[in-house]
Every structure is written in structure tokens, then in C-alpha cells.
Design a protein around this motif. Structure first.
Motif, PDB file in Angstrom:
ATOM      1  N   MET A   1       0.842  -1.174   0.000  1.00 24.42           N
ATOM      2  CA  MET A   1       0.000   0.000   0.000  1.00 24.42           C
ATOM      3  C   MET A   1       0.891   1.243   0.000  1.00 24.42           C
ATOM      4  O   MET A   1       1.927   1.268   0.644  1.00 24.42           O
ATOM      5  CB  MET A   1      -0.906  -0.011   1.226  1.00 24.42           C
ATOM      6  N   TYR A   2       0.461   2.257  -0.725  1.00 25.44           N
ATOM      7  CA  TYR A   2       1.230   3.500  -0.827  1.00 25.44           C
ATOM      8  C   TYR A   2       0.861   4.459   0.300  1.00 25.44           C
ATOM      9  O   TYR A   2      -0.213   4.372   0.885  1.00 25.44           O
ATOM     10  CB  TYR A   2       0.978   4.169  -2.175  1.00 25.44           C
ATOM     11  N   SER A   3       1.746   5.390   0.559  1.00 26.29           N
ATOM     12  CA  SER A   3       1.519   6.356   1.633  1.00 26.29           C
ATOM     13  C   SER A   3       0.361   7.296   1.288  1.00 26.29           C
ATOM     14  O   SER A   3       0.065   7.535   0.120  1.00 26.29           O
ATOM     15  CB  SER A   3       2.787   7.176   1.883  1.00 26.29           C
ATOM     16  N   LYS A   4      -0.239   7.836   2.332  1.00 22.97           N
ATOM     17  CA  LYS A   4      -1.335   8.783   2.155  1.00 22.97           C
ATOM     18  C   LYS A   4      -0.864  10.036   1.439  1.00 22.97           C
ATOM     19  O   LYS A   4      -1.616  10.656   0.697  1.00 22.97           O
ATOM     20  CB  LYS A   4      -1.935   9.155   3.509  1.00 22.97           C
ATOM     21  N   GLU A   5       0.392  10.392   1.636  1.00 25.30           N
ATOM     22  CA  GLU A   5       0.937  11.586   0.999  1.00 25.30           C
ATOM     23  C   GLU A   5       0.958  11.441  -0.526  1.00 25.30           C
ATOM     24  O   GLU A   5       0.661  12.383  -1.250  1.00 25.30           O
ATOM     25  CB  GLU A   5       2.353  11.895   1.513  1.00 25.30           C
ATOM     26  N   LEU A   6       1.324  10.259  -1.007  1.00 30.81           N
ATOM     27  CA  LEU A   6       1.322  10.032  -2.461  1.00 30.81           C
ATOM     28  C   LEU A   6      -0.102  10.021  -3.018  1.00 30.81           C
ATOM     29  O   LEU A   6      -0.363  10.565  -4.081  1.00 30.81           O
ATOM     30  CB  LEU A   6       2.016   8.706  -2.805  1.00 30.81           C
ATOM     31  N   LEU A   7      -1.004   9.412  -2.296  1.00 38.23           N
ATOM     32  CA  LEU A   7      -2.394   9.323  -2.742  1.00 38.23           C
ATOM     33  C   LEU A   7      -3.093  10.674  -2.741  1.00 38.23           C
ATOM     34  O   LEU A   7      -3.906  10.970  -3.626  1.00 38.23           O
ATOM     35  CB  LEU A   7      -3.161   8.341  -1.858  1.00 38.23           C
ATOM     36  N   LYS A   8      -2.749  11.510  -1.794  1.00 41.87           N
ATOM     37  CA  LYS A   8      -3.441  12.785  -1.591  1.00 41.87           C
ATOM     38  C   LYS A   8      -3.524  13.632  -2.862  1.00 41.87           C
ATOM     39  O   LYS A   8      -4.555  14.198  -3.167  1.00 41.87           O
ATOM     40  CB  LYS A   8      -2.751  13.574  -0.475  1.00 41.87           C
ATOM     41  N   GLY A   9      -2.463  13.699  -3.619  1.00 41.66           N
ATOM     42  CA  GLY A   9      -2.448  14.532  -4.815  1.00 41.66           C
ATOM     43  C   GLY A   9      -3.111  13.919  -6.026  1.00 41.66           C
ATOM     44  O   GLY A   9      -3.262  14.584  -7.054  1.00 41.66           O
ATOM     45  N   THR A  10      -3.516  12.658  -5.915  1.00 38.61           N
ATOM     46  CA  THR A  10      -4.075  11.978  -7.093  1.00 38.61           C
ATOM     47  C   THR A  10      -5.504  11.476  -6.920  1.00 38.61           C
ATOM     48  O   THR A  10      -6.096  10.973  -7.867  1.00 38.61           O
ATOM     49  CB  THR A  10      -3.183  10.783  -7.484  1.00 38.61           C
ATOM     50  N   ILE A  11      -6.072  11.622  -5.742  1.00 34.14           N
ATOM     51  CA  ILE A  11      -7.402  11.058  -5.477  1.00 34.14           C
ATOM     52  C   ILE A  11      -8.466  11.601  -6.432  1.00 34.14           C
ATOM     53  O   ILE A  11      -9.280  10.849  -6.949  1.00 34.14           O
ATOM     54  CB  ILE A  11      -7.817  11.239  -3.991  1.00 34.14           C
ATOM     55  N   GLU A  12      -8.451  12.907  -6.685  1.00 33.02           N
ATOM     56  CA  GLU A  12      -9.446  13.477  -7.591  1.00 33.02           C
ATOM     57  C   GLU A  12      -9.305  12.894  -8.994  1.00 33.02           C
ATOM     58  O   GLU A  12     -10.302  12.547  -9.624  1.00 33.02           O
ATOM     59  CB  GLU A  12      -9.318  14.998  -7.665  1.00 33.02           C
ATOM     60  N   ILE A  13      -8.077  12.779  -9.456  1.00 34.46           N
ATOM     61  CA  ILE A  13      -7.839  12.265 -10.803  1.00 34.46           C
ATOM     62  C   ILE A  13      -8.264  10.804 -10.906  1.00 34.46           C
ATOM     63  O   ILE A  13      -8.849  10.392 -11.909  1.00 34.46           O
ATOM     64  CB  ILE A  13      -6.354  12.454 -11.195  1.00 34.46           C
ATOM     65  N   ILE A  14      -7.982  10.026  -9.877  1.00 36.84           N
ATOM     66  CA  ILE A  14      -8.399   8.622  -9.869  1.00 36.84           C
ATOM     67  C   ILE A  14      -9.913   8.524  -9.982  1.00 36.84           C
ATOM     68  O   ILE A  14     -10.451   7.764 -10.795  1.00 36.84           O
ATOM     69  CB  ILE A  14      -7.894   7.911  -8.589  1.00 36.84           C
ATOM     70  N   ILE A  15     -10.621   9.298  -9.180  1.00 38.68           N
ATOM     71  CA  ILE A  15     -12.087   9.283  -9.193  1.00 38.68           C
ATOM     72  C   ILE A  15     -12.609   9.713 -10.567  1.00 38.68           C
ATOM     73  O   ILE A  15     -13.480   9.054 -11.145  1.00 38.68           O
ATOM     74  CB  ILE A  15     -12.657  10.188  -8.088  1.00 38.68           C
ATOM     75  N   LEU A  16     -12.082  10.799 -11.073  1.00 37.21           N
ATOM     76  CA  LEU A  16     -12.555  11.305 -12.366  1.00 37.21           C
ATOM     77  C   LEU A  16     -12.297  10.308 -13.486  1.00 37.21           C
ATOM     78  O   LEU A  16     -13.168  10.079 -14.337  1.00 37.21           O
ATOM     79  CB  LEU A  16     -11.908  12.652 -12.684  1.00 37.21           C
ATOM     80  N   LYS A  17     -11.138   9.702 -13.495  1.00 41.47           N
ATOM     81  CA  LYS A  17     -10.801   8.714 -14.533  1.00 41.47           C
ATOM     82  C   LYS A  17     -11.776   7.542 -14.499  1.00 41.47           C
ATOM     83  O   LYS A  17     -12.283   7.105 -15.533  1.00 41.47           O
ATOM     84  CB  LYS A  17      -9.357   8.234 -14.339  1.00 41.47           C
ATOM     85  N   LEU A  18     -12.062   7.032 -13.308  1.00 41.67           N
ATOM     86  CA  LEU A  18     -13.005   5.919 -13.190  1.00 41.67           C
ATOM     87  C   LEU A  18     -14.392   6.309 -13.678  1.00 41.67           C
ATOM     88  O   LEU A  18     -15.055   5.537 -14.380  1.00 41.67           O
ATOM     89  CB  LEU A  18     -13.082   5.425 -11.747  1.00 41.67           C
ATOM     90  N   LEU A  19     -14.830   7.496 -13.305  1.00 36.52           N
ATOM     91  CA  LEU A  19     -16.173   7.923 -13.703  1.00 36.52           C
ATOM     92  C   LEU A  19     -16.267   8.202 -15.195  1.00 36.52           C
ATOM     93  O   LEU A  19     -17.308   7.960 -15.809  1.00 36.52           O
ATOM     94  CB  LEU A  19     -16.616   9.130 -12.880  1.00 36.52           C
ATOM     95  N   VAL A  20     -15.201   8.675 -15.790  1.00 35.66           N
ATOM     96  CA  VAL A  20     -15.190   8.862 -17.244  1.00 35.66           C
ATOM     97  C   VAL A  20     -15.337   7.501 -17.922  1.00 35.66           C
ATOM     98  O   VAL A  20     -16.107   7.343 -18.870  1.00 35.66           O
ATOM     99  CB  VAL A  20     -13.896   9.577 -17.712  1.00 35.66           C
ATOM    100  N   GLU A  21     -14.622   6.505 -17.421  1.00 36.12           N
ATOM    101  CA  GLU A  21     -14.662   5.169 -18.020  1.00 36.12           C
ATOM    102  C   GLU A  21     -15.967   4.435 -17.739  1.00 36.12           C
ATOM    103  O   GLU A  21     -16.519   3.790 -18.624  1.00 36.12           O
ATOM    104  CB  GLU A  21     -13.494   4.332 -17.499  1.00 36.12           C
ATOM    105  N   LYS A  22     -16.451   4.504 -16.517  1.00 34.48           N
ATOM    106  CA  LYS A  22     -17.619   3.707 -16.107  1.00 34.48           C
ATOM    107  C   LYS A  22     -18.946   4.443 -16.286  1.00 34.48           C
ATOM    108  O   LYS A  22     -19.992   3.816 -16.290  1.00 34.48           O
ATOM    109  CB  LYS A  22     -17.480   3.273 -14.651  1.00 34.48           C
ATOM    110  N   GLY A  23     -18.896   5.761 -16.346  1.00 37.16           N
ATOM    111  CA  GLY A  23     -20.123   6.535 -16.505  1.00 37.16           C
ATOM    112  C   GLY A  23     -20.772   6.933 -15.197  1.00 37.16           C
ATOM    113  O   GLY A  23     -21.020   8.095 -14.957  1.00 37.16           O
TER     114      GLY A  23
END
Length: 111
Positions: A1-23
Motif C-alpha cells: 500500500m502507498y503512503s497517504k501523501e502520495l495518494l493525496k495529490g491523485t485522489i481526484e484524478i483517480i475518481i474522475l478517470k473511473l467515472l469517465v470510463e464507467k459513466g
């Protein structure tokens, strides 16, 4: 598992990417999809996910729909029209950032 610090800057992009793909997805579904896609290396907690979803909804990037399933209701999130442009912009920015970071660190990226 990656640190919270690394995840913090990418959480929005991860969510947006999934929603673009899945609808359309609901919160728990997003967390499980991320966990499955990364083989457990990225785990998004509810305490991280929902404030981010609410923020994106408040600024008009996401819209929601509540679906009743039996006695329960589920809130589905999807990208708004304005959110599509923002998502594309954030993905491009991340791609450029990763390229720059790789120039500094000289990683040999593998899948």
C-alpha cells in the motif's frame, strides 16, 4: 500500500478517470474498483473518498442520482459536462508531471 501523501495529490484524478470510463458509480464501488485495479496497492478510505466526492459535486464537476434499491438508497456519481473538460485537463497535467518527475528520477517504468 502507498503512503497517504502520495495518494493525496491523485485522489481526484483517480475518481474522475473511473467515472469517465464507467459513466456512473457509487462510493463503495469506487473504492473497490481502485483496490481491484491496483491489486490492493491503492486503498481509498471512506474518510478520503466522500469529502472528495462532495467537493467535486459542490464545484460542479460531478452530478449525482439517488437510486432506491429495496429499502436502501444509493447515491451514484457521474461526471458533469463541465467536469469532462476538467477531467481531461487534470489527466494531461498529471501525465506531464509524471514525465517531468521521471526525467528527474530516471525511472524505468514497467507495468
Amino acid at each position: 500500500m502507498y503512503s497517504k501523501e502520495l495518494l493525496k495529490g491523485t485522489i481526484e484524478i483517480i475518481i474522475l478517470k473511473l467515472l469517465v470510463e464507467k459513466g456512473s458509480m457509487y462510493g463503495y464501488e469506487i473504492t473497490q474498483q481502485v483496490k481491484n485495479l491496483t491489486k490492493g496497492k491503492i486503498v481509498i478510505s471512506e474518510g478520503t473518498l466522500y469529502p472528495t466526492l462532495h467537493k467535486l459535486e459542490a464545484i460542479g464537476v460531478l452530478c449525482t442520482e439517488i437510486i432506491h434499491i429495496g429499502r436502501r438508497q444509493r447515491k451514484y456519481y457521474q461526471i458533469s459536462e463541465a467536469g469532462k473538460d476538467i477531467s481531461a485537463s487534470k489527466m494531461q497535467e498529471l501525465s506531464s508531471f509524471l514525465h517531468s518527475l521521471n526525467q528527474i528520477l530516471d525511472f524505468k517504468l514497467s507495468t
